[in-house]
Structure formats: structure tokens, C-alpha cells
Design an enzyme around this catalytic site. Structure first.
Site, PDB file in Angstrom:
ATOM      1  N   ASP A 141      14.594  20.921  40.222  1.00  0.00           N
ATOM      2  CA  ASP A 141      13.180  20.678  40.514  1.00  0.00           C
ATOM      3  C   ASP A 141      12.918  19.202  40.789  1.00  0.00           C
ATOM      4  OD1 ASP A 141      10.007  21.196  38.768  1.00  0.00           O
ATOM      5  OD2 ASP A 141      10.534  21.316  40.894  1.00  0.00           O
ATOM      6  N   LYS A 144      13.928  17.226  46.744  1.00  0.00           N
ATOM      7  CA  LYS A 144      14.439  18.432  47.419  1.00  0.00           C
ATOM      8  C   LYS A 144      15.690  18.152  48.254  1.00  0.00           C
ATOM      9  CE  LYS A 144      11.021  19.660  45.192  1.00  0.00           C
ATOM     10  NZ  LYS A 144      11.283  19.924  43.782  1.00  0.00           N
ATOM     11  N   ASP A 169      13.395  25.403  42.338  1.00  0.00           N
ATOM     12  CA  ASP A 169      11.962  25.465  42.611  1.00  0.00           C
ATOM     13  C   ASP A 169      11.699  24.969  44.038  1.00  0.00           C
ATOM     14  OD1 ASP A 169       8.948  23.853  41.329  1.00  0.00           O
ATOM     15  OD2 ASP A 169       9.243  25.864  42.164  1.00  0.00           O
ATOM     16  N   ASN A 170      10.568  25.364  44.616  1.00  0.00           N
ATOM     17  CA  ASN A 170      10.061  24.802  45.873  1.00  0.00           C
ATOM     18  C   ASN A 170      10.904  25.057  47.106  1.00  0.00           C
ATOM     19  OD1 ASN A 170       9.635  22.244  43.625  1.00  0.00           O
ATOM     20  ND2 ASN A 170       7.844  23.326  44.440  1.00  0.00           N
TER      21      ASN A 170
END
Ligand SMILES: O=C(NCc1cccc(CNc2ccc3[nH]ncc3c2)c1)c1cc(-c2ccc(F)cc2)cc(O)c1O
Ligand SMILES: [Mg+2]
Length: 214
Positions: A141, A144, A169-170
Site C-alpha cells: 500500500d 504504486k 491496494d489501489n
């Protein structure tokens, strides 16, 4: 008085949560971020997916890359079995300082080791520093564009074993397109996308769960 957003989040926890009650801590953060000030916590909706994957894996040793204010750190640590450990890595000292206080307020500090510094430098030192053979679970997280290099680094350092679960995540927003390509095209991973929404928002986002096959 809190001058930074993380400090204001800490204040919201100290004002609205019960000391030693992890659930009340992340609920207070969710309330603050939904109604007062958006912040990049994994949040309550994706948090439920994190909870269910964690419960399924029941890791003895877990790694989190990107502590931020400790929201997911508290969510993860509260579900760990006695004697299990979570190592969380945070690069930003101001975030780390707030996270330490939120982790302590939740009463999960005995399960958590917060290490300050960039993941790229710390991952190669994990074995010698913490006597780790391999991780059972990794939550990605942080920046990125570090998801792929750090996953490769974990592989190269022998920190993943057959069955290690990576949860990122993301993968949609802000997005980690190279990471999705990497884990979905590699014969060494079995990947699955959990569709959800960006924290405190209606925008689509999701978590990618990837099992390392060894
Ligand atoms: O970018 C994100 N998070 C990562 C991040 C970001 C900033 C600083 C740090 C500093 N911490 C850090 C850095 C490097 C590190 N190396 N090793 C450890 C380590 C730790 C980490 C993010 C963004 C959005 C988002 C924003 C805006 C928007 F419109 C939609 C969505 C939502 C998220 O859920 C996000 O997670
Ligand atoms: Mg995130």
C-alpha cells in the site's frame, strides 16, 4: 490544533475512540475521513476484504509496505493470533510518528514493529534484522510504482514461500498497471481481483490477491 492532516486524524482517534479498542480506533478514522477530511487509508469497504483475506491466511509473520497513519496496521494486527507479528514499513517520518501513536492507542503495539525507511533498502535486511525465514502475508500500500520492484526484491531475497499471499491496494485507483500485468502473467502467481471502491468514495478501486506458487 493539529497542524497536519495525520495529526488531525490522531486527534479524532484520541477524542472519539476507546484506548485499547482497535475497532473503535479505525472506526473513528473512517468517520473522520468520510465526513471531515478524505485520507488515503484502505478504508472500511476494502478493509472488510482485507479482514477476510487475513482471517483466511492467519499469518504468523506479516509485512505491510506503507504504514501511513496505521489504519491498516491496526486492522491487520487486531486479527493476528497470539505470538504472530506484523512488520510495517514507512518512509515518511511524519506519518510514522502519527502511526506509532495510533498503533499504541489501539493497544496493538506488542504485535507490530514499525520500521522507518524506504522498502527497497529495508527488504534485503529483513532476514538478518528480524530473523525472518519468509513472510506468510504481504500488504502492499505504498508508492504504486514500487509494487513490482519490491515484489521482485521479496522473491530474490527468498522472503516469499509456496503459499505466501500478497494483497495489493489501489490496483485500479490510482492504479498499479505494471503490477497487475506482472502478477497476472507470471506462472509463479495465482491472482484474483476483489472489486471494491476507493476509500470513502464511489470511484471503483480494488485489491489484487496473489498467491506465490514457489
Ligand atoms: O499513493 C498512495 N499511497 C502511497 C503513498 C502516497 C504518499 C506518500 C506515501 C508515503 N509512504 C511511503 C512511501 C514510500 C515507501 N516505500 N516503502 C515504504 C513507503 C511508504 C505513500 C495512495 C493514493 C490514493 C489516492 C490518492 C488520490 C486520489 F485522488 C485517489 C487515490 C489512495 C490510496 O489508497 C493510496 O494508498
Ligand atoms: Mg492505499
Amino acid at each position: 490544533t493539529g497542524s497536519t492532516q495525520p495529526q488531525r486524524m490522531l486527534e479524532a482517534v484520541q477524542k472519539n475512540a476507546t484506548k485499547g479498542d482497535p475497532e473503535s480506533v479505525f472506526s473513528a478514522i473512517d468517520y473522520y475521513c468520510r465526513h471531515k477530511e478524505w485520507a488515503m487509508n484502505v478504508g472500511d469497504e476494502k478493509g472488510l476484504i482485507l479482514d477476510s483475506v487475513l482471517t483466511e491466511v492467519n499469518p504468523s509473520i506479516a509485512l505491510e509496505l506503507g504504514t501511513y497513519c496505521g489504519y491498516s496496521t491496526v486492522r491487520i494486527a487486531r486479527l493476528l493470533s497470539p505470538g504472530s507479528k506484523l512488520i510495517t514499513v514507512e518512509f515518511n517520518p511524519a506519518f510514522a510518528a502519527v502511526a506509532r501513536q495510533i498503533i499504541a492507542y489501539a493497544g496493538v503495539q506488542d504485535k507490530v514493529t514499525l520500521v522507518e525507511g524506504p522498502s527497497g533498502d529495508l527488504i534485503p535486511k529483513m532476514k538478518e534484522r528480524f530473523g525472518i525465514k519468509s513472510f506468510d502475508f504481504v500488504f502492499l500500500d505504498h508508492w504504486k510504482d514500487r509494487y513490482v520492484p519490491d515484489t521482485k526484491l521479496l522473491e530474490d531475497c527468498g522472503l516469499l514461500r509456496k503459499g505466501t499471499v500478497l494483497l495489493a491496494d489501489n490496483v485500479i485507483c490510482p492504479g498499479a498497471p505494471e503490477y497487475l500485468k506482472y502478477v497476472r502473467n507470471s506462472p509463479r502467481y495465482e491472482s484474483r481481483y476483489f472489486k471494491s471502491n476507493l476509500e470513502y468514495s464511489k470511484v471503483e478501486d480494488g485489491l489484487e490477491k496473489s498467491v506465490f506458487l514457489g
